[in-house]
Design a protein around this motif. Structure first.
Motif, PDB file in Angstrom:
ATOM      1  N   SER A 197     -30.384  -6.724  -9.796  1.00 51.76           N
ATOM      2  CA  SER A 197     -30.938  -7.847  -9.050  1.00 51.76           C
ATOM      3  C   SER A 197     -30.221  -8.076  -7.725  1.00 51.76           C
ATOM      4  CB  SER A 197     -30.902  -9.121  -9.886  1.00 51.76           C
ATOM      5  OG  SER A 197     -31.678 -10.108  -9.224  1.00 51.76           O
ATOM      6  N   ALA A 198     -31.007  -8.133  -6.646  1.00 57.18           N
ATOM      7  CA  ALA A 198     -30.475  -8.359  -5.295  1.00 57.18           C
ATOM      8  C   ALA A 198     -31.387  -9.341  -4.583  1.00 57.18           C
ATOM      9  CB  ALA A 198     -30.391  -7.035  -4.544  1.00 57.18           C
ATOM     10  N   VAL A 199     -31.333 -10.592  -5.015  1.00 58.26           N
ATOM     11  CA  VAL A 199     -32.219 -11.632  -4.490  1.00 58.26           C
ATOM     12  C   VAL A 199     -31.439 -12.728  -3.748  1.00 58.26           C
ATOM     13  CG1 VAL A 199     -33.813 -13.482  -5.153  1.00 58.26           C
ATOM     14  CG2 VAL A 199     -34.061 -11.207  -6.164  1.00 58.26           C
ATOM     15  N   GLY A 200     -30.472 -13.356  -4.440  1.00 54.47           N
ATOM     16  CA  GLY A 200     -29.742 -14.472  -3.839  1.00 54.47           C
ATOM     17  C   GLY A 200     -30.311 -15.813  -4.246  1.00 54.47           C
ATOM     18  N   LYS A 201     -30.689 -15.920  -5.525  1.00 53.43           N
ATOM     19  CA  LYS A 201     -31.217 -17.162  -6.071  1.00 53.43           C
ATOM     20  C   LYS A 201     -30.412 -17.444  -7.343  1.00 53.43           C
ATOM     21  CE  LYS A 201     -35.637 -18.726  -7.629  1.00 53.43           C
ATOM     22  NZ  LYS A 201     -36.926 -18.254  -8.128  1.00 53.43           N
ATOM     23  N   PRO A 202     -29.759 -18.620  -7.404  1.00 52.65           N
ATOM     24  CA  PRO A 202     -28.809 -18.838  -8.502  1.00 52.65           C
ATOM     25  C   PRO A 202     -29.410 -18.713  -9.914  1.00 52.65           C
ATOM     26  CG  PRO A 202     -28.662 -20.613  -6.883  1.00 52.65           C
ATOM     27  CD  PRO A 202     -29.815 -19.741  -6.473  1.00 52.65           C
ATOM     28  N   ARG A 203     -28.846 -17.797 -10.696  1.00 56.02           N
ATOM     29  CA  ARG A 203     -29.056 -17.695 -12.153  1.00 56.02           C
ATOM     30  C   ARG A 203     -30.509 -17.731 -12.630  1.00 56.02           C
ATOM     31  NH1 ARG A 203     -23.929 -20.470 -11.793  1.00 56.02           N
ATOM     32  NH2 ARG A 203     -24.962 -22.451 -11.353  1.00 56.02           N
ATOM     33  N   PHE A 204     -31.428 -17.126 -11.900  1.00 58.33           N
ATOM     34  CA  PHE A 204     -32.822 -17.186 -12.362  1.00 58.33           C
ATOM     35  C   PHE A 204     -33.130 -16.175 -13.456  1.00 58.33           C
ATOM     36  CE2 PHE A 204     -35.160 -13.563 -10.520  1.00 58.33           C
ATOM     37  CZ  PHE A 204     -34.243 -13.080  -9.609  1.00 58.33           C
ATOM     38  N   ILE A 205     -32.287 -15.153 -13.573  1.00 56.93           N
ATOM     39  CA  ILE A 205     -32.528 -14.149 -14.620  1.00 56.93           C
ATOM     40  C   ILE A 205     -31.871 -14.611 -15.913  1.00 56.93           C
ATOM     41  CG2 ILE A 205     -32.066 -11.757 -15.321  1.00 56.93           C
ATOM     42  CD1 ILE A 205     -32.499 -10.947 -12.457  1.00 56.93           C
ATOM     43  N   MET A 221     -26.099 -12.860  -4.194  1.00 58.02           N
ATOM     44  CA  MET A 221     -25.066 -13.887  -4.033  1.00 58.02           C
ATOM     45  C   MET A 221     -25.687 -15.122  -3.413  1.00 58.02           C
ATOM     46  SD  MET A 221     -21.815 -11.964  -2.500  1.00 58.02           S
ATOM     47  CE  MET A 221     -20.613 -11.302  -3.601  1.00 58.02           C
ATOM     48  N   SER A 222     -25.332 -16.276  -3.962  1.00 56.97           N
ATOM     49  CA  SER A 222     -25.831 -17.538  -3.407  1.00 56.97           C
ATOM     50  C   SER A 222     -24.849 -18.630  -3.808  1.00 56.97           C
ATOM     51  CB  SER A 222     -27.217 -17.843  -3.973  1.00 56.97           C
ATOM     52  OG  SER A 222     -27.196 -17.770  -5.385  1.00 56.97           O
ATOM     53  N   THR A 223     -25.038 -19.818  -3.224  1.00 57.45           N
ATOM     54  CA  THR A 223     -24.237 -20.943  -3.688  1.00 57.45           C
ATOM     55  C   THR A 223     -25.163 -21.856  -4.473  1.00 57.45           C
ATOM     56  OG1 THR A 223     -24.544 -21.779  -1.447  1.00 57.45           O
ATOM     57  CG2 THR A 223     -22.363 -21.018  -1.988  1.00 57.45           C
ATOM     58  N   SER A 226     -23.822 -26.976  -7.039  1.00 54.73           N
ATOM     59  CA  SER A 226     -22.460 -27.542  -6.978  1.00 54.73           C
ATOM     60  C   SER A 226     -21.627 -26.896  -5.880  1.00 54.73           C
ATOM     61  CB  SER A 226     -21.738 -27.353  -8.317  1.00 54.73           C
ATOM     62  OG  SER A 226     -22.618 -27.343  -9.392  1.00 54.73           O
ATOM     63  N   GLY A 227     -22.242 -25.998  -5.127  1.00 51.58           N
ATOM     64  CA  GLY A 227     -21.512 -25.362  -4.035  1.00 51.58           C
ATOM     65  C   GLY A 227     -20.661 -24.174  -4.469  1.00 51.58           C
ATOM     66  N   ASN A 228     -20.877 -23.706  -5.694  1.00 51.12           N
ATOM     67  CA  ASN A 228     -20.090 -22.570  -6.177  1.00 51.12           C
ATOM     68  C   ASN A 228     -20.848 -21.255  -6.000  1.00 51.12           C
ATOM     69  OD1 ASN A 228     -17.922 -24.195  -7.166  1.00 51.12           O
ATOM     70  ND2 ASN A 228     -19.227 -24.744  -8.910  1.00 51.12           N
ATOM     71  N   LEU A 229     -20.083 -20.163  -5.848  1.00 48.18           N
ATOM     72  CA  LEU A 229     -20.699 -18.835  -5.763  1.00 48.18           C
ATOM     73  C   LEU A 229     -21.457 -18.559  -7.055  1.00 48.18           C
ATOM     74  CD1 LEU A 229     -20.998 -15.864  -4.592  1.00 48.18           C
ATOM     75  CD2 LEU A 229     -18.956 -15.341  -5.909  1.00 48.18           C
ATOM     76  N   SER A 230     -22.703 -18.133  -6.895  1.00 50.94           N
ATOM     77  CA  SER A 230     -23.502 -17.825  -8.069  1.00 50.94           C
ATOM     78  C   SER A 230     -24.180 -16.484  -7.898  1.00 50.94           C
ATOM     79  CB  SER A 230     -24.545 -18.921  -8.266  1.00 50.94           C
ATOM     80  OG  SER A 230     -25.458 -18.539  -9.264  1.00 50.94           O
ATOM     81  N   GLY A 231     -24.392 -15.814  -9.016  1.00 48.72           N
ATOM     82  CA  GLY A 231     -25.185 -14.587  -9.011  1.00 48.72           C
ATOM     83  C   GLY A 231     -26.629 -14.903  -9.348  1.00 48.72           C
ATOM     84  N   ASP A 232     -27.470 -13.868  -9.389  1.00 50.46           N
ATOM     85  CA  ASP A 232     -28.872 -14.025  -9.770  1.00 50.46           C
ATOM     86  C   ASP A 232     -29.021 -14.163 -11.281  1.00 50.46           C
ATOM     87  OD1 ASP A 232     -29.473 -13.603  -7.119  1.00 50.46           O
ATOM     88  OD2 ASP A 232     -30.190 -11.544  -7.386  1.00 50.46           O
ATOM     89  N   VAL A 233     -27.999 -13.723 -12.013  1.00 50.21           N
ATOM     90  CA  VAL A 233     -28.093 -13.645 -13.466  1.00 50.21           C
ATOM     91  C   VAL A 233     -27.373 -14.827 -14.116  1.00 50.21           C
ATOM     92  CG1 VAL A 233     -27.486 -12.223 -15.478  1.00 50.21           C
ATOM     93  CG2 VAL A 233     -28.214 -11.118 -13.350  1.00 50.21           C
ATOM     94  N   ASP A 234     -28.061 -15.446 -15.059  1.00 54.66           N
ATOM     95  CA  ASP A 234     -27.438 -16.480 -15.893  1.00 54.66           C
ATOM     96  C   ASP A 234     -26.617 -15.740 -16.951  1.00 54.66           C
ATOM     97  OD1 ASP A 234     -26.781 -18.388 -17.730  1.00 54.66           O
ATOM     98  OD2 ASP A 234     -28.755 -19.342 -17.753  1.00 54.66           O
ATOM     99  N   SER A 235     -25.337 -15.552 -16.644  1.00 59.36           N
ATOM    100  CA  SER A 235     -24.532 -14.662 -17.497  1.00 59.36           C
ATOM    101  C   SER A 235     -24.362 -15.205 -18.907  1.00 59.36           C
ATOM    102  CB  SER A 235     -23.184 -14.359 -16.844  1.00 59.36           C
ATOM    103  OG  SER A 235     -22.557 -15.536 -16.437  1.00 59.36           O
ATOM    104  N   LYS A 249     -19.016 -11.514  -9.682  1.00 61.36           N
ATOM    105  CA  LYS A 249     -17.586 -11.430  -9.330  1.00 61.36           C
ATOM    106  C   LYS A 249     -16.965 -10.240 -10.052  1.00 61.36           C
ATOM    107  CE  LYS A 249     -14.750 -14.598  -8.179  1.00 61.36           C
ATOM    108  NZ  LYS A 249     -13.922 -15.782  -7.914  1.00 61.36           N
ATOM    109  N   GLY A 250     -16.223  -9.453  -9.309  1.00 62.68           N
ATOM    110  CA  GLY A 250     -15.517  -8.326  -9.919  1.00 62.68           C
ATOM    111  C   GLY A 250     -16.427  -7.156 -10.245  1.00 62.68           C
ATOM    112  N   GLY A 251     -17.672  -7.221  -9.799  1.00 60.07           N
ATOM    113  CA  GLY A 251     -18.628  -6.148 -10.072  1.00 60.07           C
ATOM    114  C   GLY A 251     -18.898  -5.301  -8.846  1.00 60.07           C
ATOM    115  N   ILE A 252     -20.082  -5.524  -8.253  1.00 57.55           N
ATOM    116  CA  ILE A 252     -20.508  -4.688  -7.125  1.00 57.55           C
ATOM    117  C   ILE A 252     -19.729  -4.985  -5.836  1.00 57.55           C
ATOM    118  CG2 ILE A 252     -22.467  -4.240  -5.559  1.00 57.55           C
ATOM    119  CD1 ILE A 252     -22.628  -2.710  -8.220  1.00 57.55           C
TER     120      ILE A 252
END
Ligand SMILES: NC(=O)C1=CN([C@@H]2O[C@H](COP(=O)(O)OP(=O)(O)OC[C@H]3O[C@@H](n4cnc5c(N)ncnc54)[C@H](OP(=O)(O)O)[C@@H]3O)[C@@H](O)[C@H]2O)C=CC1
Ligand SMILES: Nc1nc(=O)c2c([nH]1)NC[C@@H]1CN(c3ccc(C(=O)N[C@@H](CCC(=O)O)C(=O)O)cc3)C=[N+]21
Length: 269
Positions: A197-205, A221-223, A226-235, A249-252
């Motif tokens: 995923s390379a979108v930039g929308k917080p945790r939609f997956i 990557m997106s904020t 709450s202003g925190n760095l978020s990925g596209d994936v709801d881990s 974080k710590g991945g790509i």
């Protein structure tokens, strides 16, 4: 069980080899970043930090729209410079395509030159956008088969999603690309062996997008609110269901920075 893919570890291993190559090179490996802003971007600073660590000379050169073509041409012809990058926002007044054309294709660290983009599509050797290259490298580092697998890519941006298509096809994947107009993304993604995923929308997956045991690579990557760095994936949702997961974080990111340097260093034998 979900294996967390450690991009930091893989990049540290690659960096050892790069450091040695840089120190063995007959002359300095020199990269110039051209930017239109007094203050270099965040990305410049990350790259500079890694360049310092590897022994690569990495400078920022301030340009203006009026002199940008001339400077790009001069640095492209300068034998002492191995790599060139454009940094930050490019002023609207400028024709970005024609500025990129003025860059020597064999110094194009981001693989954006039309010659390199064309080579990528044709399957010819050239400089490749480093972030999608990192995604392929991470899968390979974990011995994840790509050949014949169904890979779903979220996003068709020029930095990640679009260049991933030819790279995945080269590895004989079956590629599906989903974007903002795609219908029923959950239904399609949940059939994939690998989701990138390379979108930039917080945790939609969330878990509904992921097949049991699938490989998930989060690049977007997106904020968040709450202003925190978020990925596209709801881990939290994907953990336990995915077979492998590369977190934002710590991945790509660290591996992408390393691939950015690796392509230029590899030109030195
Ligand atoms: N981790 C890292 O090291 C790096 C991360 N990035 C991140 O990767 C992301 C992608 O960057 P880039 O390639 O420049 O792409 P862009 O930011 O240019 O484009 C985003 C893409 O996402 C698509 N999109 C938007 N909403 C959805 C949705 N709901 N479902 C599916 N697709 C959607 C858009 O579709 P459409 O085309 O229809 O508008 C577009 O193609 C960014 O978040 C960027 O910050 C980038 C480089 C390095
Ligand atoms: N053309 C283009 N190329 C990019 O590569 C690109 C881009 N546009 N747009 C924005 C995103 C963002 N991005 C980051 C890279 C590293 C860290 C980063 O923080 N790296 C940490 C590691 C963080 C971690 O642990 O994941 C480090 O180097 O120490 C962050 C963000 C690149 N991007």
């Amino acid at each position: 069980m979900t294996v967390i893919m450690d991009g930091k570890k893989i990049s540290a291993e690659l960096q050892d080899g790069l450091k040695r190559k840089v120190s063995e090179a007959a002359e300095d490996i020199r990269v110039v970043t051209l930017g239109f802003h007094e203050t270099p971007s965040f990305l410049y600073k990350r790259r500079k930090k890694l360049a310092d660590k590897l022994g690569i000379v990495y400078d920022y050169h301030l340009i203006s729209p009026a002199d940008s073509h001339e400077i790009m041409t001069a640095f492209s012809q300068n034998q002492k410079i191995s790599g060139l990058v454009l940094d930050g926002e490019i002023p609207d007044s400028l024709d970005e395509f024609s500025l990129r054309l003025a860059m020597a294709p064999d110094k194009d660290m981001e693989g954006f030159h039309p010659i390199n983009q064309g080579k990528l599509l044709l399957g010819e050797k050239g400089l490749v956008p480093p972030t999608p290259l990192a995604a392929i490298a991470l899968l390979k580092a974990y011995d994840i088969p790509i050949n014949g697998k169904h890979v779903v890519v979220f996003g068709r941006g020029k930095v990640v999603g679009k260049p991933l298509i030819p790279l995945l096809l080269k590895e004989n994947a079956t590629v599906t690309v989903l974007h903002s107009r795609s219908k029923e993304p959950e239904k399609i993604a949940s059939q994939a062996d690998i989701v990138i995923s390379a979108v930039g929308k917080p945790r939609f997956i969330n878990g509904d997008y992921i097949k049991e045991g699938a490989v998930v690579v989060d690049i977007g990557m997106s904020t968040d609110e709450s202003g925190n760095l978020s990925g596209d994936v709801d881990s939290d949702a994907v953990m336990g269901k995915a077979g492998y997961l590369s977190l934002v974080k710590g991945g790509i990111s660290p591996l992408g920075l390393t691939m950015f340097m690796k392509q230029i260093v590899d030109q030195y034998k």
